[in-house]
Design an enzyme around this catalytic site. Structure first.
Site, PDB file in Angstrom:
ATOM      1  N   ASN A 294      12.825  21.667  13.618  1.00  0.00           N
ATOM      2  CA  ASN A 294      14.026  20.840  13.474  1.00  0.00           C
ATOM      3  C   ASN A 294      14.999  21.152  14.615  1.00  0.00           C
ATOM      4  O   ASN A 294      14.738  22.039  15.427  1.00  0.00           O
ATOM      5  CB  ASN A 294      14.670  21.063  12.099  1.00  0.00           C
ATOM      6  CG  ASN A 294      15.028  22.516  11.895  1.00  0.00           C
ATOM      7  OD1 ASN A 294      15.916  23.044  12.547  1.00  0.00           O
ATOM      8  ND2 ASN A 294      14.304  23.182  10.992  1.00  0.00           N
TER       9      ASN A 294
ATOM     10  N   LYS B 156      22.560  23.613  -5.122  1.00  0.00           N
ATOM     11  CA  LYS B 156      21.960  24.758  -4.411  1.00  0.00           C
ATOM     12  C   LYS B 156      22.669  26.052  -4.783  1.00  0.00           C
ATOM     13  O   LYS B 156      22.041  27.108  -4.930  1.00  0.00           O
ATOM     14  CB  LYS B 156      21.997  24.533  -2.892  1.00  0.00           C
ATOM     15  CG  LYS B 156      20.966  23.495  -2.452  1.00  0.00           C
ATOM     16  CD  LYS B 156      21.039  23.121  -0.984  1.00  0.00           C
ATOM     17  CE  LYS B 156      20.121  21.912  -0.733  1.00  0.00           C
ATOM     18  NZ  LYS B 156      20.247  21.322   0.563  1.00  0.00           N
TER      19      LYS B 156
HETATM   20  N1  CTP Z   1      16.414  28.073   2.887  1.00  0.00           N
HETATM   21  C1  CTP Z   1      15.589  29.154   2.793  1.00  0.00           C
HETATM   22  N2  CTP Z   1      14.237  28.988   2.796  1.00  0.00           N
HETATM   23  C2  CTP Z   1      13.696  27.752   2.859  1.00  0.00           C
HETATM   24  C3  CTP Z   1      14.549  26.640   2.952  1.00  0.00           C
HETATM   25  C4  CTP Z   1      15.900  26.822   2.961  1.00  0.00           C
HETATM   26  O1  CTP Z   1      16.075  30.287   2.740  1.00  0.00           O
HETATM   27  N3  CTP Z   1      12.379  27.624   2.857  1.00  0.00           N
HETATM   28  C5  CTP Z   1      17.868  28.289   2.867  1.00  0.00           C
HETATM   29  C6  CTP Z   1      18.607  27.848   4.117  1.00  0.00           C
HETATM   30  O2  CTP Z   1      18.706  28.898   5.059  1.00  0.00           O
HETATM   31  C7  CTP Z   1      19.978  27.443   3.581  1.00  0.00           C
HETATM   32  C8  CTP Z   1      19.680  26.979   2.177  1.00  0.00           C
HETATM   33  O3  CTP Z   1      18.411  27.513   1.829  1.00  0.00           O
HETATM   34  O4  CTP Z   1      20.844  28.562   3.500  1.00  0.00           O
HETATM   35  C9  CTP Z   1      19.659  25.487   2.013  1.00  0.00           C
HETATM   36  O5  CTP Z   1      18.807  24.917   2.951  1.00  0.00           O
HETATM   37  P1  CTP Z   1      18.712  23.311   3.098  1.00  0.00           P
HETATM   38  O6  CTP Z   1      17.773  22.994   4.211  1.00  0.00           O
HETATM   39  O7  CTP Z   1      20.082  22.718   3.111  1.00  0.00           O
HETATM   40  O8  CTP Z   1      18.114  22.838   1.741  1.00  0.00           O
HETATM   41  P2  CTP Z   1      16.795  23.144   0.967  1.00  0.00           P
HETATM   42  O9  CTP Z   1      17.068  24.248  -0.009  1.00  0.00           O
HETATM   43  O10 CTP Z   1      15.670  23.342   1.906  1.00  0.00           O
HETATM   44  O11 CTP Z   1      16.648  21.807   0.115  1.00  0.00           O
HETATM   45  P3  CTP Z   1      16.471  20.279   0.610  1.00  0.00           P
HETATM   46  O12 CTP Z   1      15.712  20.360   1.922  1.00  0.00           O
HETATM   47  O13 CTP Z   1      15.720  19.666  -0.492  1.00  0.00           O
HETATM   48  O14 CTP Z   1      17.865  19.726   0.763  1.00  0.00           O
END
Ligand code: CTP
Length: 394
Positions: free
Chosen positions: A209, A337
């Site tokens: 990303n 979250k």
């Molecule tokens: N995060 C994590 N491990 C993952 C995915 C996310 O630790 N595999 C953490 C990120 O570092 C961030 C938080 O979770 O602090 C939220 O990440 P985000 O990308 O906003 O959301 P997701 O939890 O991945 O959910 P979605 O993609 O469904 O919005």
């Protein structure tokens, strides 16, 4: 903006690296500092006072004995009205004088009469730096409370390679900010994650990303300035490695998890700013895939949510901060979250902050009202997040 409206004496001594003092001046002025440049006679052999004066938007001070008019500041005022004295570059000579209390020109007199903290950025030939007399002077100055930025190892202007290179202006700026920062995170062990992760499809292609890592790096740097011991676990990023921080490079979500889990037990504050991949290819080809078929489907599987994993294991009362990147229903999704991952704080932002110098965030916690911040530089956002962490920890 810790340096805003701070009065900084910038002492420049005679080294080839004096040209870097110009860039440092520019950075200090950009941060809102009032810079009072003081140049030694030798420094004026290397750069022009006019350049320094133009960048500082201020007069350059050079002489110890001159009539002080109403618009000018005398040497005692320079020493006692400043918030910080930086000497960059600092030669072996000025450090020897400072260590012995010799005051035979304007800069050494200002140093001798100073009340403010003194930050020295040494610059010299490697042999001069290794000289036991120089080493002894540096030790003495450290014991007296002087702060040091560098020197670095690398190519030296004298043609040699070794230790003695002036730190980069940005690193001296960070050291100046650290010198004047409040130390409200002293004793804290802060784990920060930053940047994207990469999940390989084959040896040359990956799923990732657009995260630059800037937000996490800014948080790590700010926590360090405020006195914390910091571990930064970072996915691939082009940003320079911050000084004085344990720096752990990872590539995949799995490596990110392993590194975070390793440092988690001893951490008191954890801030997951990394944009971790949620999915990875089920199979990664060991050789480069050829473009044979007209279409390609890559089967993906979920990676583990590192933050959620840590949220379930809050054994030692770690203060856990997550980010929420949303394109819609920002507050509702972020709150979900906050609860699902058992967080103490969640920083909600939109895609506008990806790969940008700025970020506009909304902060949510289980106890306080939703707080929307304006669009700010990421280092400013980092400081405000840490203010909320300090408050939240009580
Ligand atoms: N995060 C994590 N491990 C993952 C995915 C996310 O630790 N595999 C953490 C990120 O570092 C961030 C938080 O979770 O602090 C939220 O990440 P985000 O990308 O906003 O959301 P997701 O939890 O991945 O959910 P979605 O993609 O469904 O919005």
């Amino acid at each position: 903006m810790i340096l805003k409206n701070r009065r900084i004496v910038l002492g420049v001594t005679g080294a080839i690296s004096a040209y870097k003092a110009l860039e440092l001046t520019r950075l200090l002025v950009k941060e809102g500092a009032a810079v009072w440049p003081v140049m030694t006679k030798a420094a004026r052999e290397f750069i022009s006072p006019l350049s320094l004066s133009a960048l500082a938007c201020n007069e350059v001070y050079t002489e110890l004995f001159e009539l002080v008019g109403s618009s000018k500041i005398g040497h005692i005022e320079l020493a006692q009205k400043s918030d910080l004295i930086i000497v960059a570059p600092a030669t072996a000579n000025i450090m020897a004088k400072a260590a012995c209390g010799i005051a035979d020109d304007l800069l050494s007199t200002v140093i001798c009469a100073a009340k403010a903290p003194i930050l020295l950025a040494p610059s010299m030939n490697a042999q001069m730096w290794a000289n036991p007399v120089t080493k002894g002077n540096v030790e003495k100055l450290k014991k007296l409370g002087c702060l040091l930025a560098g020197p670095e190892k690398g190519d030296l202007a004298c043609g040699y390679e070794g230790e003695g290179r002036l730190s980069e202006p940005i690193d001296i700026l960070h050291a100046a900010q650290e010198a004047l920062s409040k130390k409200d995170l002293k004793g804290e062990k802060v784990l920060v994650s930053a940047g994207p992760t990469r999940e390989a499809i084959d040896p040359v292609r990956f799923v990732s990303n657009g995260s630059s890592g800037r937000m996490g790096y800014a948080i790590a740097q700010s926590a360090k300035k405020r006195g914390a011991e910091v571990v930064l676990v970072t996915g691939p990023s082009y940003l320079p490695q911050p000084r004085g921080i344990t720096f752990v490079k990872v590539t995949t979500a799995e490596e990110m998890k392993d590194a975070c889990v390793r440092y988690y037990p001893q951490s008191t504050i954890v801030i997951m700013a990394a944009a971790v991949s949620d999915y990875r290819p089920v199979k990664s080809s060991p050789t480069k895939m050829k473009k044979e078929a007209t279409s390609l489907t890559v089967e993906m599987e979920r990676t583990e949510d590192v933050l959620q994993y840590m949220g379930r294991k809050k054994k030692k009362g770690q203060f856990l901060v997550g980010f929420a990147l949303e394109t819609d229903h920002l507050v509702e999704n972020a709150r979900k979250k906050l609860i699902d991952k058992n967080l103490d704080l969640v920083i909600a932002n939109t895609t506008g902050g990806l790969d940008s110098e700025l970020n506009e965030v909304t902060i949510l916690s289980p106890k306080t009202a939703v707080e929307k911040l304006p669009s700010l530089r990421k280092d400013e956002v980092a400081d405000l997040i840490l203010d909320r962490v300090v408050k939240g920890k009580g």
